[in-house]
Design a protein around this motif. Structure first.
Motif, short mmCIF file in Angstrom:
data_model
loop_
_atom_site.label_atom_id
_atom_site.label_comp_id
_atom_site.label_asym_id
_atom_site.label_seq_id
_atom_site.Cartn_x
_atom_site.Cartn_y
_atom_site.Cartn_z
N LEU A 60 5.99 -20.18 -13.80
CA LEU A 60 5.49 -19.73 -15.10
C LEU A 60 5.05 -18.28 -14.96
N ILE A 61 5.68 -17.42 -15.74
CA ILE A 61 5.38 -15.99 -15.70
C ILE A 61 4.70 -15.61 -17.02
N CYS A 62 3.44 -15.25 -16.92
CA CYS A 62 2.64 -14.88 -18.10
C CYS A 62 2.52 -13.36 -18.17
N ILE A 63 2.86 -12.79 -19.31
CA ILE A 63 2.85 -11.34 -19.45
C ILE A 63 1.95 -10.96 -20.63
N GLN A 64 0.92 -10.19 -20.31
CA GLN A 64 -0.03 -9.71 -21.30
C GLN A 64 -0.14 -8.19 -21.23
N GLY A 65 -0.55 -7.60 -22.31
CA GLY A 65 -0.76 -6.16 -22.34
C GLY A 65 -1.00 -5.70 -23.76
N MET A 66 -1.56 -4.52 -23.89
CA MET A 66 -1.78 -3.93 -25.20
C MET A 66 -0.44 -3.66 -25.89
N VAL A 88 13.62 -19.61 -19.62
CA VAL A 88 13.26 -19.86 -21.02
C VAL A 88 12.12 -18.92 -21.38
N VAL A 89 12.32 -18.09 -22.41
CA VAL A 89 11.31 -17.13 -22.83
C VAL A 89 10.68 -17.59 -24.14
N HIS A 90 9.35 -17.57 -24.17
CA HIS A 90 8.62 -17.91 -25.39
C HIS A 90 7.76 -16.73 -25.80
N SER A 91 7.89 -16.30 -27.04
CA SER A 91 7.03 -15.25 -27.59
C SER A 91 6.07 -15.91 -28.58
N PHE A 92 4.81 -15.91 -28.25
CA PHE A 92 3.83 -16.61 -29.07
C PHE A 92 3.26 -15.66 -30.13
N LYS A 93 3.50 -16.03 -31.38
CA LYS A 93 3.02 -15.25 -32.51
C LYS A 93 1.75 -15.88 -33.06
N LYS A 117 13.08 -24.35 -13.21
CA LYS A 117 13.29 -23.27 -14.16
C LYS A 117 12.15 -22.26 -14.16
N PHE A 118 12.47 -21.07 -14.69
CA PHE A 118 11.46 -20.04 -14.93
C PHE A 118 11.08 -20.09 -16.41
N GLY A 119 9.80 -20.12 -16.69
CA GLY A 119 9.31 -20.01 -18.06
C GLY A 119 8.57 -18.69 -18.18
N VAL A 120 8.92 -17.90 -19.18
CA VAL A 120 8.28 -16.60 -19.39
C VAL A 120 7.51 -16.66 -20.71
N PHE A 121 6.22 -16.42 -20.63
CA PHE A 121 5.38 -16.36 -21.83
C PHE A 121 5.12 -14.90 -22.18
N ASN A 122 5.70 -14.46 -23.29
CA ASN A 122 5.47 -13.11 -23.80
C ASN A 122 4.28 -13.20 -24.75
N ARG A 123 3.13 -12.76 -24.31
CA ARG A 123 1.83 -13.13 -24.85
C ARG A 123 1.65 -14.61 -24.51
N THR A 124 0.44 -15.01 -24.29
CA THR A 124 0.21 -16.29 -23.64
C THR A 124 -1.00 -17.00 -24.23
N ILE A 178 4.39 -22.82 -10.22
CA ILE A 178 3.92 -21.60 -9.55
C ILE A 178 3.60 -20.59 -10.65
N ILE A 179 2.35 -20.16 -10.69
CA ILE A 179 1.87 -19.35 -11.80
C ILE A 179 1.73 -17.88 -11.40
N PHE A 180 2.28 -17.02 -12.27
CA PHE A 180 2.12 -15.57 -12.14
C PHE A 180 1.54 -15.04 -13.45
N LYS A 181 0.51 -14.22 -13.36
CA LYS A 181 -0.08 -13.64 -14.57
C LYS A 181 -0.13 -12.12 -14.40
N PHE A 182 0.58 -11.42 -15.28
CA PHE A 182 0.69 -9.97 -15.19
C PHE A 182 -0.01 -9.30 -16.37
N PHE A 183 -0.93 -8.40 -16.05
CA PHE A 183 -1.52 -7.54 -17.07
C PHE A 183 -0.88 -6.17 -16.94
N LEU A 184 -0.13 -5.77 -17.96
CA LEU A 184 0.50 -4.46 -17.96
C LEU A 184 -0.54 -3.45 -18.39
N HIS A 185 -1.05 -2.71 -17.42
CA HIS A 185 -2.21 -1.84 -17.61
C HIS A 185 -1.75 -0.47 -18.11
N LEU A 186 -1.92 -0.26 -19.40
CA LEU A 186 -1.44 0.94 -20.09
C LEU A 186 -2.62 1.83 -20.45
#
Length: 292
Positions: A60-66, A88-93, A117-124, A178-186
């Motif tokens: 599970l790949i979690c991607i967060q950022g401004m 599988v990519v999910h974008s949570f609105k 499988k890989f699951g990608v959460f675009n916003r989580t 297996i969990i990965f959490k990424f903060f894209l620091h802008l």
């Protein structure tokens, strides 16, 4: 190109985002970084193929950022070499009416990746301690029995929600995710430049909303909420990585390296053994095919 240690980006102790750089010098030009990314992603695709055959772990790949942090393009570039059936990519609105009729973690739980499988959460699920914390009035829409007014959305409420998120992640980690959490620091300056580029390019205008400017005014509030969420939920089984995001190619490469280097440590992820009778007769099967 500079050697990196992925551990240096992992949040292992209390951090202050204002003290963490938003840039990282790989000592390479854009073209070299992009070639290095391609190499890592090809290896990552092989790992995913093995994970699919092995069938015991999910990622599970979690991607967060401004806004404008580069989430969409990062997902496109990092995972393009992988088998499309394995990602599988999910974008949570904004939550739908159906989703609001369940608890806030429900829509994330049902989107979790299957084993292999890989699951990608675009916003989580972290939006529920970020956007809702900056705009606590959104919590009233969740129809919670113990929340009758904004006075009930207090520090104790957020502490309970952090605990729920930690329990959620611990549960899925203990069951093979297996969990990965990424903060894209802008940086705020880089966000300004990217918003101006959106306005300047006709093919990017659709990404801009006047609401982006309203949210930008709340930059400090969001930084506080991100900092607290990261500090309270970065655990060994579900670590956060603070990724410098002012340069998109660098951010993509760092994320890919974290995924690759971490998954390579799972020495038990191997292709399944053939059944003994099948293995013993491989030569016979070859001859049958060759003699057709």
């Amino acid at each position: 190109m500079k050697e990196i240690n992925i551990e240096s980006f992992q949040v292992k102790q209390t951090i202050k985002l204002s003290e963490i750089p938003t840039t990282f010098d790989l000592q390479a030009n854009k073209k070299k970084i992009e070639h290095a990314l391609e190499d890592v992603c090809e290896d990552l695709a092989e790992i995913q193929n093995t994970m699919y055959a092995h069938g015991k772990y999910a990622a599970l790949i979690c991607i967060q950022g401004m806004d404008t942090a580069g989430k969409d393009s990062l997902i496109r570039e990092v995972f393009k070499e992988l088998n499309a059936r394995g990602v599988v990519v999910h974008s949570f609105k904004v939550p739908t009416e159906l989703e609001l009729n369940h608890d806030y973690l429900w829509r994330h739980y049902i989107a979790l990746p299957a084993r292999g499988k890989f699951g990608v959460f675009n916003r989580t699920h972290y939006e529920n301690v970020l956007v809702t914390r900056v705009h606590p009035q959104y919590i009233l829409g969740e129809k919670l029995p113990d929340v009758r007014s904004l006075d009930d959305v207090n520090e104790a409420f957020w502490e309970k929600r952090f605990e729920q998120i930690n329990n959620f992640e611990k549960h899925i980690a203990e069951n093979g995710t297996i969990i990965f959490k990424f903060f894209l620091h802008l940086s705020k300056d880089e966000q300004k430049h990217r918003l101006l580029r959106r306005l300047a390019k006709p093919n990017k205008n659709w990404k801009f909303s006047p609401g982006d400017l309203d949210e930008r005014k709340l930059w400090d509030d969001y930084q506080f909420c991100y900092e607290e969420a990261i500090n309270k939920t970065s655990k060994p089984h579900a670590p956060w990585y603070a990724i410098p995001a002012d340069d998109k190619p660098t951010a993509r490469y760092l994320v890919a390296r974290v995924l690759h280097d971490t998954l390579k440590r799972y020495t038990d992820i191997v292709p399944p053994e053939l059944e003994p009778d099948v293995k013993a007769n491989i030569d016979l099967y070859k001859k049958q095919l060759e003699n057709e």
